[in-house]
Design a protein around this motif. Structure first.
Motif, PDB file in Angstrom:
ATOM      1  N   ALA A 236      49.054  34.310  49.274  1.00  0.00           N
ATOM      2  CA  ALA A 236      48.494  35.496  48.694  1.00  0.00           C
ATOM      3  C   ALA A 236      46.791  35.412  48.476  1.00  0.00           C
ATOM      4  O   ALA A 236      46.199  36.346  48.694  1.00  0.00           O
ATOM      5  CB  ALA A 236      49.267  35.672  47.318  1.00  0.00           C
ATOM      6  N   LEU A 247      41.710  37.510  49.027  1.00  0.00           N
ATOM      7  CA  LEU A 247      43.124  38.201  48.729  1.00  0.00           C
ATOM      8  C   LEU A 247      43.529  38.849  49.933  1.00  0.00           C
ATOM      9  O   LEU A 247      42.764  39.438  50.719  1.00  0.00           O
ATOM     10  CB  LEU A 247      42.668  39.172  47.531  1.00  0.00           C
ATOM     11  CG  LEU A 247      42.156  38.648  46.405  1.00  0.00           C
ATOM     12  CD1 LEU A 247      42.039  39.885  45.320  1.00  0.00           C
ATOM     13  CD2 LEU A 247      42.815  37.311  45.985  1.00  0.00           C
ATOM     14  N   ARG A 248      44.722  38.571  50.030  1.00  0.00           N
ATOM     15  CA  ARG A 248      45.456  39.094  51.318  1.00  0.00           C
ATOM     16  C   ARG A 248      45.749  40.734  50.959  1.00  0.00           C
ATOM     17  O   ARG A 248      46.940  41.064  51.426  1.00  0.00           O
ATOM     18  CB  ARG A 248      46.900  38.398  51.519  1.00  0.00           C
ATOM     19  CG  ARG A 248      46.536  36.801  51.781  1.00  0.00           C
ATOM     20  CD  ARG A 248      45.532  36.759  53.066  1.00  0.00           C
ATOM     21  NE  ARG A 248      45.560  35.093  53.255  1.00  0.00           N
ATOM     22  CZ  ARG A 248      44.587  34.431  52.911  1.00  0.00           C
ATOM     23  NH1 ARG A 248      43.415  35.136  52.487  1.00  0.00           N
ATOM     24  NH2 ARG A 248      44.279  33.374  53.166  1.00  0.00           N
ATOM     25  N   SER A 249      44.856  41.287  50.596  1.00  0.00           N
ATOM     26  CA  SER A 249      45.011  42.739  50.227  1.00  0.00           C
ATOM     27  C   SER A 249      43.572  43.258  50.199  1.00  0.00           C
ATOM     28  O   SER A 249      42.806  42.907  49.288  1.00  0.00           O
ATOM     29  CB  SER A 249      45.819  43.079  49.276  1.00  0.00           C
ATOM     30  OG  SER A 249      45.636  44.418  48.500  1.00  0.00           O
ATOM     31  N   SER A 250      43.230  44.206  51.044  1.00  0.00           N
ATOM     32  CA  SER A 250      41.747  44.723  50.858  1.00  0.00           C
ATOM     33  C   SER A 250      41.638  45.484  49.643  1.00  0.00           C
ATOM     34  O   SER A 250      40.589  45.704  49.224  1.00  0.00           O
ATOM     35  CB  SER A 250      41.521  45.392  52.137  1.00  0.00           C
ATOM     36  OG  SER A 250      42.300  46.735  52.343  1.00  0.00           O
ATOM     37  N   GLU A 251      42.725  46.195  49.289  1.00  0.00           N
ATOM     38  CA  GLU A 251      42.666  47.143  47.927  1.00  0.00           C
ATOM     39  C   GLU A 251      42.409  46.232  46.788  1.00  0.00           C
ATOM     40  O   GLU A 251      41.450  46.434  45.808  1.00  0.00           O
ATOM     41  CB  GLU A 251      43.904  47.817  47.955  1.00  0.00           C
ATOM     42  CG  GLU A 251      43.817  49.092  46.767  1.00  0.00           C
ATOM     43  CD  GLU A 251      44.092  48.512  45.542  1.00  0.00           C
ATOM     44  OE1 GLU A 251      43.754  49.176  44.432  1.00  0.00           O
ATOM     45  OE2 GLU A 251      44.955  47.635  45.443  1.00  0.00           O
ATOM     46  N   ALA A 252      43.101  45.220  46.734  1.00  0.00           N
ATOM     47  CA  ALA A 252      43.184  44.197  45.599  1.00  0.00           C
ATOM     48  C   ALA A 252      41.817  43.459  45.548  1.00  0.00           C
ATOM     49  O   ALA A 252      41.114  43.127  44.634  1.00  0.00           O
ATOM     50  CB  ALA A 252      44.213  43.120  45.676  1.00  0.00           C
ATOM     51  N   ARG A 272      47.746  43.948  40.444  1.00  0.00           N
ATOM     52  CA  ARG A 272      48.070  44.282  41.986  1.00  0.00           C
ATOM     53  C   ARG A 272      49.049  43.452  42.634  1.00  0.00           C
ATOM     54  O   ARG A 272      49.357  42.416  42.028  1.00  0.00           O
ATOM     55  CB  ARG A 272      46.927  44.403  42.679  1.00  0.00           C
ATOM     56  CG  ARG A 272      45.875  45.534  42.539  1.00  0.00           C
ATOM     57  CD  ARG A 272      46.273  46.856  42.689  1.00  0.00           C
ATOM     58  NE  ARG A 272      45.379  48.017  42.317  1.00  0.00           N
ATOM     59  CZ  ARG A 272      45.086  48.476  40.876  1.00  0.00           C
ATOM     60  NH1 ARG A 272      45.637  48.173  40.146  1.00  0.00           N
ATOM     61  NH2 ARG A 272      44.257  49.450  40.819  1.00  0.00           N
ATOM     62  N   SER A 273      49.914  44.050  43.392  1.00  0.00           N
ATOM     63  CA  SER A 273      50.927  43.311  44.114  1.00  0.00           C
ATOM     64  C   SER A 273      50.361  42.884  45.538  1.00  0.00           C
ATOM     65  O   SER A 273      49.703  43.774  46.302  1.00  0.00           O
ATOM     66  CB  SER A 273      52.125  43.836  44.104  1.00  0.00           C
ATOM     67  OG  SER A 273      52.971  44.197  42.829  1.00  0.00           O
ATOM     68  N   ILE A 274      50.450  41.629  46.026  1.00  0.00           N
ATOM     69  CA  ILE A 274      50.290  41.304  47.567  1.00  0.00           C
ATOM     70  C   ILE A 274      51.726  40.849  47.826  1.00  0.00           C
ATOM     71  O   ILE A 274      52.059  39.644  47.794  1.00  0.00           O
ATOM     72  CB  ILE A 274      49.329  40.221  47.374  1.00  0.00           C
ATOM     73  CG1 ILE A 274      47.799  40.820  46.967  1.00  0.00           C
ATOM     74  CG2 ILE A 274      48.990  39.893  48.952  1.00  0.00           C
ATOM     75  CD1 ILE A 274      46.724  39.984  46.922  1.00  0.00           C
ATOM     76  N   LYS A 278      52.557  38.964  42.084  1.00  0.00           N
ATOM     77  CA  LYS A 278      52.063  39.738  41.413  1.00  0.00           C
ATOM     78  C   LYS A 278      50.363  39.054  40.782  1.00  0.00           C
ATOM     79  O   LYS A 278      50.485  37.869  40.535  1.00  0.00           O
ATOM     80  CB  LYS A 278      52.800  39.995  40.336  1.00  0.00           C
ATOM     81  CG  LYS A 278      52.013  41.089  39.132  1.00  0.00           C
ATOM     82  CD  LYS A 278      52.821  41.248  37.910  1.00  0.00           C
ATOM     83  CE  LYS A 278      52.053  42.066  36.924  1.00  0.00           C
ATOM     84  NZ  LYS A 278      52.732  42.411  35.700  1.00  0.00           N
TER      85      LYS A 278
END
Length: 386
Positions: A236, A247-252, A272-274, A278
């Motif tokens: 994550a 982070l493995r989420s561009s939005e997070a 946020r969730s990835i 969480k």
């Protein structure tokens, strides 16, 4: 030199013959810088004494972000609260001297006239509606530090447009600059030297939740044992070759970057969730001086899927119990294993103020002691959602 005129423009304002009206010395100001670092004096006293070197001096520690064309004053002397608010909400964006200030060499004290020609300055909205409204004619300043494009500056504005006297004040800022730059380095390194266990790392390790402390530019400052393992695992979260949190989420990633921007005014606790993980981002609340020198700091909690009800849901806690931002800061500090004195020191508040905030938390949650708050946070015992 980039952004600096080689010569002074002609003056269109009446010349007020300035004199150094104080016997304050460089040595005294340097002593105040280091005494402020040790908590033996205050940055307010430093600004007060610095201001005495120019007629009607008004000194400020402030920042400017050229990408947003915005800024704010973190600490000042000689300005009313209304003037400070007006600068942050509007005049920072129309200050014509900021373009030069964000490109000039670090540590170089300069005159306002070197940043922006006098004949143009006096025709500007900033001069007419802000400087003159506060009885000011000119200024000297120095850029102390830059980070991610944001400049951190020290300036003294004055009612005098006397070039000779103002030049002496600008030269003094050049001499003070190395000591102010050391202050930045001290503040930005010092707070993260403590072992992460001192802020509750063992608590989160026990429930298998990773704790990572992140500073400006997403730089990882420290992490708990579980946090270190999660960084290495990379499922994550991870680190770049330069030690920045990924982070493995561009939005997070975008959200956390925004929360770590200087002057951020949004929600200080967000989740946020990835995938099955969480992540909870907690922006550490500090006094204005600490924020100025240390930069923003965030705690990142990473809850794996099996953490379940043991995980800490700070965002849910704040909503469920109608906790204010100040009350949430106090409760978060307790859950992270910090003492009341430490929470008060970080927030720049008195011990009694933090105690009052905690009493409000106890009243709202029904807790009777600090251990109850830890159990409440880690076991997820919450009232039914409305």
């Amino acid at each position: 030199m980039t952004g600096i005129s080689p010569a002074f423009p002609s003056q269109s304002a009446p010349q007020v013959r300035g004199v150094d009206r104080t016997n304050v010395s460089d040595d005294e100001l340097i002593d105040l810088i280091y005494a402020s670092l040790l908590g033996e004096a205050s940055w307010q006293k430093f600004l007060d004494r610095l201001s005495e070197g120019l007629p009607d001096g008004a000194s400020t520690l402030f920042f400017h972000d050229p990408h947003k064309n915005a800024g704010g004053i973190s600490l000042s002397t000689g300005f009313s609260d209304q003037a400070l608010a007006a600068y942050g909400s509007h005049y920072a964006s129309v200050n014509p001297m900021m373009k030069g200030a964000t490109t000039r060499p670090l540590g170089l004290g300069v005159l306002a006239e070197q940043m922006y020609a006098r004949d143009r300055l006096v025709k500007s909205e900033y001069y007419s509606d802000f400087m003159r409204a506060n009885g000011l004619e000119s200024a000297v300043g120095v850029t102390i530090y830059r980070e991610n494009g944001c400049s951190f500056l020290l300036s003294t504005l004055t009612s005098s447009a006397d070039l000779e006297n103002n030049r002496l004040a600008a030269d003094r800022l050049t001499r003070l600059a190395p000591h102010l730059q050391r202050a930045f380095r001290h503040y930005r390194a010092g707070p993260f030297q403590k072992a992460v266990t001192e802020i509750g790392g063992s608590l989160f390790d026990a429930i298998d939740v990773g704790l990572v402390i992140v500073g400006s530019g997403m730089q990882v400052k420290t992490a708990s044992a579980t946090g270190e393992r999660m960084l290495a695992d990379g499922a994550a979260i991870g680190t770049s070759p330069l030690g920045q949190l990924t982070l493995r989420s561009s939005e997070a990633m975008s959200l956390l970057r925004t929360m770590l921007e200087t002057g951020f005014e949004g929600r200080t606790v967000q989740s946020r969730s990835i995938g099955p993980f969480k992540l909870t981002f907690i922006l550490v609340q500090k006094d204005r001086v600490s924020t100025y020198f240390e930069g923003p700091t965030a705690i990142v909690l990473v809850e794996p899927p099996h953490a379940g009800s043991r995980a800490v849901d700070f965002e849910h806690l704040a909503r469920a119990y109608n906790l204010t931002a100040a009350e949430m800061r106090a409760m978060t500090g307790i859950v992270l294993g910090r003492s009341i004195d430490e929470i008060a020191a970080d927030a720049g508040l008195s011990r009694e103020t933090i105690r009052t905030q905690l009493k409000n938390v106890y009243a709202k949650t029904g807790a009777t002691r600090q251990a109850d708050l830890v159990r409440l946070a880690t076991r997820g015992i919450l009232p039914a959602r409305q």
